[in-house]
Design a protein around this motif. Structure first.
Motif, short mmCIF file in Angstrom:
data_model
loop_
_atom_site.label_atom_id
_atom_site.label_comp_id
_atom_site.label_asym_id
_atom_site.label_seq_id
_atom_site.Cartn_x
_atom_site.Cartn_y
_atom_site.Cartn_z
N ALA A 216 25.20 33.96 38.24
CA ALA A 216 25.26 34.58 36.91
C ALA A 216 26.67 35.09 36.61
O ALA A 216 26.84 36.15 36.02
CB ALA A 216 24.23 35.70 36.79
N GLU A 217 27.66 34.35 37.05
CA GLU A 217 29.03 34.69 36.70
C GLU A 217 29.68 33.46 36.07
O GLU A 217 29.36 32.33 36.43
CB GLU A 217 29.83 35.11 37.94
N GLU A 218 30.62 33.70 35.16
CA GLU A 218 31.30 32.58 34.53
C GLU A 218 32.39 32.03 35.44
O GLU A 218 32.79 32.68 36.41
CB GLU A 218 31.95 33.04 33.22
N TYR A 219 32.92 30.89 35.05
CA TYR A 219 34.02 30.30 35.81
C TYR A 219 35.20 31.27 35.92
O TYR A 219 35.89 31.32 36.94
CB TYR A 219 34.46 28.98 35.15
N LYS A 220 35.39 32.06 34.85
CA LYS A 220 36.49 33.04 34.82
C LYS A 220 36.47 33.94 36.06
O LYS A 220 37.51 34.32 36.57
CB LYS A 220 36.29 33.94 33.60
N ALA A 221 35.27 34.30 36.52
CA ALA A 221 35.15 35.20 37.67
C ALA A 221 35.66 34.51 38.93
O ALA A 221 36.42 35.10 39.70
CB ALA A 221 33.69 35.63 37.85
N LEU A 222 35.24 33.25 39.13
CA LEU A 222 35.72 32.50 40.29
C LEU A 222 37.24 32.38 40.24
O LEU A 222 37.94 32.59 41.24
CB LEU A 222 35.07 31.11 40.30
N ARG A 223 37.76 32.07 39.05
CA ARG A 223 39.21 31.93 38.91
C ARG A 223 39.93 33.24 39.23
O ARG A 223 40.93 33.26 39.92
CB ARG A 223 39.57 31.47 37.49
N GLU A 224 39.36 34.34 38.75
CA GLU A 224 39.97 35.65 39.04
C GLU A 224 39.96 35.89 40.55
O GLU A 224 40.94 36.36 41.13
CB GLU A 224 39.18 36.75 38.33
N PHE A 225 38.85 35.51 41.20
CA PHE A 225 38.73 35.75 42.64
C PHE A 225 39.84 35.02 43.40
O PHE A 225 40.54 35.61 44.21
CB PHE A 225 37.35 35.31 43.14
N PHE A 226 40.02 33.70 43.11
CA PHE A 226 41.03 33.01 43.93
C PHE A 226 42.46 33.27 43.46
O PHE A 226 43.39 33.19 44.26
CB PHE A 226 40.72 31.52 44.12
N THR A 227 42.62 33.61 42.17
CA THR A 227 43.99 33.85 41.68
C THR A 227 44.49 35.22 42.12
O THR A 227 45.63 35.38 42.53
CB THR A 227 44.02 33.77 40.14
N GLU A 228 43.59 36.22 42.06
CA GLU A 228 44.04 37.60 42.31
C GLU A 228 43.86 38.03 43.77
O GLU A 228 44.63 38.84 44.26
CB GLU A 228 43.24 38.58 41.44
N TYR A 229 42.81 37.53 44.42
CA TYR A 229 42.45 38.15 45.70
C TYR A 229 42.57 37.27 46.94
O TYR A 229 42.93 37.77 48.00
CB TYR A 229 41.02 38.72 45.61
#
Ligand SMILES: C[S@@+](CC[C@H](N)C(=O)[O-])C[C@H]1O[C@@H](n2cnc3c(N)ncnc32)[C@H](O)[C@@H]1O
Length: 418
Positions: A317-330
């Protein structure tokens, strides 16, 4: 607008555009597009000019019959191939013209198909690739616009500038007619939004985990995918692992078999956490459970300087944006550049299921995610894994929405560039 004369004229214009597109008549089409949108739709079929341009390449049923009955010889076959190639070339030109004029790549016709779906169904590879590329361009632009923030503060003069900037951004978005894929995926279904999901009651069956609205959170058929992901991320024992999203505990169980040195698990849903406790996950070797959303937990892990050899990400229940934030930021701060089984750097993997209810959307996402990963500093290796016919196996009975309809899964394994 209730003027019947106007309606008739609009309808005529629509039919002329659709006809020019179906005939691959780019000269007429170019003229018509001077005063009309490239996104008109036939009231009955729902065809846009893109649908029409692609569907026109469908071979006649007669031709197939002739072939089946063996009435063709090598020569006529060759001639037919030639005509077909000319037709496809003409369709390519027509589609390019339509895309240049702002045609939307993923409008649905009344059959529920996008133009790319028709190209895929008819095996028209060149036309299909044009749709995928248009989708990638549109979605990349949309995500950039999403990140767009007007510069300057909210003071008087600058405020006006900001307004102008805003208008500029809107004009750009309209010019290229982008449509957000993630909206199409969720189709306005609030049950698939993360806060609602986390507040819902889960049902654990032997072979599936469902949320309060019968959405499939995790299903046993994914075990093959989980096992292969774990094998690629953890080629040896004794590694430090972070898994985000416990679900049915399938990948965590496989990770345990690999005897990791440490095994961190982040899980946000209270029902999953309770079940983990019942099953004794807290006592398993090396296991550290972080209760809460990864968004609230991961920054502290980075701050602490916690490093991992392998990271897997599979939430719900998360958008692609969340996955992108995870690998880009963390991920960059959590993955050990000198880690992994060979000391050549840790590896990152994720469940690659975005857009998997439609081949063309899946292919668009795969390209976008690869571009975003590259920009974030990762090289991605893809492995293709066959998925059995889940319909035939009755997997979807009692599940609200089929989130997987494809024959093949593209498994990503990412490592730092260089
Ligand atoms: C698809 S399941 C994971 C399945 C798992 N890979 C397995 O092998 O069984 C997704 C999990 O992510 C959890 N989750 C969803 N949103 C989350 C978030 N923001 N932070 C942490 N966990 C989350 C869900 O509660 C669920 O347990």
């Amino acid at each position: 607008m209730d003027d019947p004369a106007f309606d008739v004229e609009t309808d005529l214009q629509t039919q002329s555009i659709l006809l020019a597109a179906a005939n691959h008549d780019t000269a007429s089409l170019r003229n018509l597009l001077r005063n009309s949108s490239a996104n008109v739709q036939d009231a009955e079929t729902g065809f846009t000019p893109l649908h029409a341009a692609i569907a026109a390449c469908e071979p006649d049923a007669d031709e197939d019959t002739k072939e089946v009955n063996g009435h063709t010889n090598g020569d006529t076959n060759g001639a037919k191939e030639n005509i077909k190639q000319q037709e496809v070339d003409a369709a390519v030109k027509t589609m390019k013209l339509l895309f240049e004029n702002g045609a939307i790549w993923n409008d649905l016709d009344s059959n529920g198909e996008t133009p790319g779906c028709i190209a895929h169904r008819l095996g028209l590879k060149a036309l299909y690739e044009l749709c995928v590329d248009a989708g990638v361009r549109a979605e990349l632009l949309l995500s950039r616009l999403d990140e767009y923030q007007p510069l300057g503060d909210a003071e008087s003069d600058e405020e006006e500038d900001d307004e102008e900037d805003d208008e500029g951004a809107e004009t750009t978005a309209q010019d290229v007619e982008v449509v957000d894929m993630s909206q199409e995926d969720a189709q306005g279904d609030e049950s698939t939004e993360n806060p609602n999901y986390l507040a819902s009651t889960l049902t654990f069956d032997r072979d599936r985990l469902l949320d309060g609205s019968a959405n499939g959170v995790m299903m046993e058929w994914e075990t093959t995918l989980m096992r292969r992901s774990a094998e690629l991320l953890l080629p040896t024992s004794g590694l430090r692992v972070l898994n985000v999203g416990h679900g049915m505990g399938i990948i965590d169980g496989i990770i345990q078999e690999k005897q990791p040195k440490s095994h961190h698990i982040i899980e946000a849903h209270p029902d999953v956490i309770n079940r983990m406790k019942e099953q004794g996950w807290h006592e398993k070797p090396g296991v550290v459970i972080h209760e809460g959303r990864w968004q609230d937990i991961v920054p502290a892990l980075v701050e602490k300087g916690e490093l991992f050899d392998a990271i897997y990400f599979d939430t719900f229940a998360e958008e692609y944006k969340a996955l992108r934030e995870f690998f880009t930021e963390y991920v960059i701060g959590l993955l050990d550049p000198a880690g992994g089984s060979d000391g050549e750097g840790g590896r990152f993997g994720f469940f690659n299921g975005m857009g998997a209810d439609r081949q063309v959307v899946y292919d668009v996402y795969n390209k976008i995610v690869e571009i975003d990963l590259f920009e974030a500093g990762f090289d991605t290796e893809w492995e293709t894994i066959s998925v059995p016919n889940l319909d035939k196996q009755g997997e979807w009975e009692g599940v609200r929405r089929k989130y997987w309809v494809l024959d093949e899964y593209k498994l990503p394994t990412c490592s730092f560039i260089g």
